[in-house]
Design a protein around this motif. Structure first.
Motif, mmCIF file in Angstrom:
data_model
loop_
_atom_site.group_PDB
_atom_site.id
_atom_site.type_symbol
_atom_site.label_atom_id
_atom_site.label_comp_id
_atom_site.label_asym_id
_atom_site.label_seq_id
_atom_site.Cartn_x
_atom_site.Cartn_y
_atom_site.Cartn_z
ATOM 1 N N ASP A 169 0.825 -1.211 0.000
ATOM 2 C CA ASP A 169 0.000 0.000 0.000
ATOM 3 C C ASP A 169 0.861 1.264 0.000
ATOM 4 O OD1 ASP A 169 -2.360 -1.330 -0.168
ATOM 5 O OD2 ASP A 169 -2.927 -1.091 1.926
ATOM 6 N N GLY A 170 1.895 1.252 -0.844
ATOM 7 C CA GLY A 170 2.720 2.434 -1.018
ATOM 8 C C GLY A 170 3.856 2.586 -0.036
ATOM 9 N N GLU A 171 3.927 1.720 0.980
ATOM 10 C CA GLU A 171 4.967 1.822 2.002
ATOM 11 C C GLU A 171 5.988 0.702 1.823
ATOM 12 O OE1 GLU A 171 5.039 4.357 4.160
ATOM 13 O OE2 GLU A 171 3.191 5.155 3.291
ATOM 14 N N LEU A 172 7.279 1.057 1.936
ATOM 15 C CA LEU A 172 8.335 0.057 1.818
ATOM 16 C C LEU A 172 8.367 -0.851 3.035
ATOM 17 C CD1 LEU A 172 11.315 2.151 0.392
ATOM 18 C CD2 LEU A 172 10.188 0.219 -0.746
ATOM 19 N N MET A 173 8.646 -2.112 2.802
ATOM 20 C CA MET A 173 8.822 -3.083 3.868
ATOM 21 C C MET A 173 9.884 -4.092 3.442
ATOM 22 S SD MET A 173 5.443 -5.537 3.354
ATOM 23 C CE MET A 173 6.178 -6.993 4.104
ATOM 24 N N ARG A 174 10.479 -4.776 4.399
ATOM 25 C CA ARG A 174 11.470 -5.789 4.076
ATOM 26 C C ARG A 174 10.780 -7.000 3.452
ATOM 27 N NH1 ARG A 174 15.881 -8.626 8.195
ATOM 28 N NH2 ARG A 174 16.845 -9.972 6.610
ATOM 29 N N LEU A 175 11.344 -7.502 2.380
ATOM 30 C CA LEU A 175 10.781 -8.660 1.688
ATOM 31 C C LEU A 175 11.357 -9.940 2.269
ATOM 32 C CD1 LEU A 175 9.108 -9.897 -0.612
ATOM 33 C CD2 LEU A 175 11.096 -9.584 -2.109
ATOM 34 N N GLU A 176 10.486 -10.793 2.755
ATOM 35 C CA GLU A 176 10.903 -12.091 3.271
ATOM 36 C C GLU A 176 11.193 -13.036 2.114
ATOM 37 O OE1 GLU A 176 11.371 -12.534 6.433
ATOM 38 O OE2 GLU A 176 10.510 -10.612 7.071
ATOM 39 N N ARG A 177 11.929 -14.096 2.410
ATOM 40 C CA ARG A 177 12.231 -15.092 1.382
ATOM 41 C C ARG A 177 10.972 -15.805 0.898
ATOM 42 N NH1 ARG A 177 16.729 -14.821 -1.652
ATOM 43 N NH2 ARG A 177 18.058 -13.413 -0.471
ATOM 44 N N GLU A 178 9.981 -15.899 1.750
ATOM 45 C CA GLU A 178 8.706 -16.507 1.358
ATOM 46 C C GLU A 178 7.573 -15.650 1.898
ATOM 47 O OE1 GLU A 178 8.239 -20.811 1.531
ATOM 48 O OE2 GLU A 178 6.255 -20.551 2.448
ATOM 49 N N THR A 179 6.649 -15.305 1.025
ATOM 50 C CA THR A 179 5.514 -14.470 1.409
ATOM 51 C C THR A 179 4.225 -15.122 0.938
ATOM 52 O OG1 THR A 179 6.875 -12.475 1.134
ATOM 53 C CG2 THR A 179 4.493 -12.171 1.297
ATOM 54 N N THR A 180 3.290 -15.295 1.852
ATOM 55 C CA THR A 180 1.973 -15.828 1.520
ATOM 56 C C THR A 180 0.978 -14.675 1.452
ATOM 57 O OG1 THR A 180 2.433 -17.948 2.609
ATOM 58 C CG2 THR A 180 0.119 -17.387 2.229
ATOM 59 N N ILE A 181 0.353 -14.539 0.304
ATOM 60 C CA ILE A 181 -0.617 -13.459 0.094
ATOM 61 C C ILE A 181 -1.995 -14.093 -0.030
ATOM 62 C CG2 ILE A 181 -1.281 -11.488 -1.327
ATOM 63 C CD1 ILE A 181 2.178 -12.928 -1.778
ATOM 64 N N GLU A 182 -2.959 -13.583 0.727
ATOM 65 C CA GLU A 182 -4.309 -14.164 0.753
ATOM 66 C C GLU A 182 -5.362 -13.070 0.651
ATOM 67 O OE1 GLU A 182 -4.714 -17.754 3.562
ATOM 68 O OE2 GLU A 182 -3.213 -16.502 4.556
ATOM 69 N N ILE A 183 -6.512 -13.433 0.090
ATOM 70 C CA ILE A 183 -7.665 -12.548 0.054
ATOM 71 C C ILE A 183 -8.538 -12.853 1.269
ATOM 72 C CG2 ILE A 183 -9.188 -14.065 -1.287
ATOM 73 C CD1 ILE A 183 -8.836 -10.339 -2.010
ATOM 74 N N HIS A 184 -9.176 -11.813 1.810
ATOM 75 C CA HIS A 184 -10.081 -11.962 2.959
ATOM 76 C C HIS A 184 -11.412 -11.326 2.582
ATOM 77 C CE1 HIS A 184 -6.685 -13.207 5.529
ATOM 78 N NE2 HIS A 184 -6.005 -12.276 4.872
ATOM 79 N N PRO A 185 -12.340 -12.130 2.067
ATOM 80 C CA PRO A 185 -13.609 -11.578 1.581
ATOM 81 C C PRO A 185 -14.409 -10.886 2.680
ATOM 82 C CG PRO A 185 -13.258 -13.794 0.733
ATOM 83 C CD PRO A 185 -12.224 -13.575 1.794
ATOM 84 N N ALA A 186 -15.009 -9.748 2.317
ATOM 85 C CA ALA A 186 -15.936 -9.010 3.191
ATOM 86 C C ALA A 186 -15.339 -8.729 4.564
ATOM 87 C CB ALA A 186 -17.253 -9.777 3.322
ATOM 88 N N ALA A 187 -14.037 -8.440 4.614
ATOM 89 C CA ALA A 187 -13.349 -8.254 5.895
ATOM 90 C C ALA A 187 -13.396 -6.813 6.398
ATOM 91 C CB ALA A 187 -11.898 -8.706 5.775
ATOM 92 N N LEU A 188 -13.890 -5.881 5.570
ATOM 93 C CA LEU A 188 -13.876 -4.472 5.950
ATOM 94 C C LEU A 188 -15.203 -3.821 5.603
ATOM 95 C CD1 LEU A 188 -12.156 -1.999 6.907
ATOM 96 C CD2 LEU A 188 -11.603 -1.616 4.489
ATOM 97 N N ASN A 189 -15.802 -3.149 6.593
ATOM 98 C CA ASN A 189 -16.990 -2.348 6.349
ATOM 99 C C ASN A 189 -16.575 -0.938 5.946
ATOM 100 O OD1 ASN A 189 -18.909 -4.348 6.993
ATOM 101 N ND2 ASN A 189 -18.628 -3.954 9.177
ATOM 102 N N VAL A 190 -17.159 -0.429 4.881
ATOM 103 C CA VAL A 190 -16.812 0.905 4.393
ATOM 104 C C VAL A 190 -18.082 1.692 4.119
ATOM 105 C CG1 VAL A 190 -14.561 0.306 3.423
ATOM 106 C CG2 VAL A 190 -16.619 -0.010 2.035
ATOM 107 N N LEU A 191 -17.979 3.003 4.313
ATOM 108 C CA LEU A 191 -19.083 3.903 3.991
ATOM 109 C C LEU A 191 -18.868 4.442 2.584
ATOM 110 C CD1 LEU A 191 -21.620 5.322 5.250
ATOM 111 C CD2 LEU A 191 -20.091 7.252 5.762
ATOM 112 N N VAL A 192 -19.827 4.222 1.713
ATOM 113 C CA VAL A 192 -19.702 4.637 0.318
ATOM 114 C C VAL A 192 -20.905 5.491 -0.065
ATOM 115 C CG1 VAL A 192 -18.388 2.566 -0.289
ATOM 116 C CG2 VAL A 192 -20.884 2.561 -0.558
ATOM 117 N N PRO A 193 -20.815 6.241 -1.170
ATOM 118 C CA PRO A 193 -21.969 7.015 -1.623
ATOM 119 C C PRO A 193 -23.184 6.120 -1.853
ATOM 120 C CG PRO A 193 -19.995 7.696 -2.796
ATOM 121 C CD PRO A 193 -19.620 6.483 -1.999
ATOM 122 N N ALA A 194 -24.363 6.652 -1.599
ATOM 123 C CA ALA A 194 -25.587 5.862 -1.735
ATOM 124 C C ALA A 194 -25.729 5.290 -3.137
ATOM 125 C CB ALA A 194 -26.796 6.719 -1.387
#
Length: 333
Positions: free
Chosen positions: A273-298
């Protein structure tokens, strides 16, 4: 609804306006629509602590976070899997997650959209357990961010110019990572100049952000460009939203991916998300469905309900995207 607003006074747009006058505008806009709001204006270094305090308040329904991608990503991470909703006030350079949610890009219009907005549930992703809302990337993007951080810029436009200069410097001396990437049952082994993994597939014809924030899949983009003019063309394709038609990137989708770095023992960085971080030798990336409630235009909420076949307001989930991968596996030397 009861709002708690945390405004990062050091973020791009908020840094250039009268923050006291804007805070009063925020209050009047929400209270005129029958809401209540508590406002906390803080320096960038204090944003995380202020957000934590706001989230801890029992009588709050919505956390309104004002700032750039770093502020918004921090807020989303703290609100992941919680009932409280996130309202995004776009005050950064690109505001990609806000664009994805249909939030107006001017501050006044964004405030007005919150006044009659509705709450929906959208996806988040994580890299080795670290949540993100937009993208995890390695290679060219990380090199570009490293170069940009060494440059001086004092405005939103200055940051955009610095990003273009950094991109050109990265293109002139591109990184080359030897990696393996597990995507479903496929194993991709390649030497690449860059990999980006997004929280849902990027849409076409616009800046890199998802059209469906509740698609339930990771978008996986593997650069196969090697030469400078191919890398420059890929950058242009990315900015113009021509991922699927580009000859210089392979596009995949999955609910989970495992990235392994096989290059020499030197340290590498990733961008979350635009911020630098140290890269591990192995990284597991996963999706988390419906994990965040957001307020959006009607209007955005109505579109989501229509697409999902839901008639009532409130939390919704959109249908999953269905884009076949252009390539199941690739290899390069």
């Amino acid at each position: 609804m009861r709002f708690a607003a945390v405004l990062n006074q050091d973020s791009g747009t908020l840094r250039t306006i009268n923050i006291e006058a804007f805070s009063e505008q925020l209050r009047q806009t929400l209270e005129a629509a029958g809401h209540s709001v508590e406002i906390d204006v803080v320096a960038g270094r204090d944003v995380a602590a202020a957000l934590q305090r706001a989230i801890a308040r029992r009588n709050i329904d919505v956390i309104l976070a004002g700032g750039g991608d770093g502020t918004i990503s921090t807020a989303a991470s703290l609100l992941m899997n919680k009932k409280k909703a996130l309202a995004i006030l776009p005050a950064g350079t690109m505001n990609l997650f806000a664009r994805e949610l249909g939030i107006p890009q001017t501050l006044g219009a964004a405030l007005q959209s919150f006044a009659d907005g509705e709450v929906i549930a959208v996806d988040m992703a994580s890299a080795n357990g670290r949540p993100f809302v937009h993208q995890f990337s390695v290679g060219m993007h990380a090199r570009m961010v490293q170069l940009r951080e060494k440059m001086d810029f004092g405005s939103r436009l200055g940051k955009m110019r610095a990003s273009m200069r950094a991109a050109w410097e990265a293109i002139k001396n591109p990184p080359a990572l030897k990696v393996s990437l597990s995507v479903g049952k496929a194993e991709i082994v390649t030497r690449t100049t860059g990999i980006g993994i997004s929280n849902n597939l990027f849409g076409e014809g616009h800046l890199p952000y998802a059209d469906n924030p509740a698609g339930g899949v990771l978008g996986i983009y593997v650069s196969v460009a090697r030469r400078r003019h191919h890398l420059a063309k890929l950058l242009l394709d990315m900015l113009r939203g021509r991922w699927r038609r580009s000859a210089h990137v392979e596009v995949h989708q999955a609910g989970k991916a495992v990235l392994r770095i096989h290059s020499s023992a030197r340290k590498f960085s990733a961008v979350l998300d635009g911020e630098l971080m140290r890269l591990e030798r192995e990284t597991t990336i996963e999706i988390h469905p419906a994990a965040l409630n957001v307020l959006v235009p009607a209007s955005k909420a109505r579109t989501r309900r229509r697409d999902a076949g839901i008639n009532r307001p409130g939390r919704i989930s959109a249908p999953r995207a269905a884009l076949p991968a252009r390539s199941a596996a690739s290899s390069a030397t």
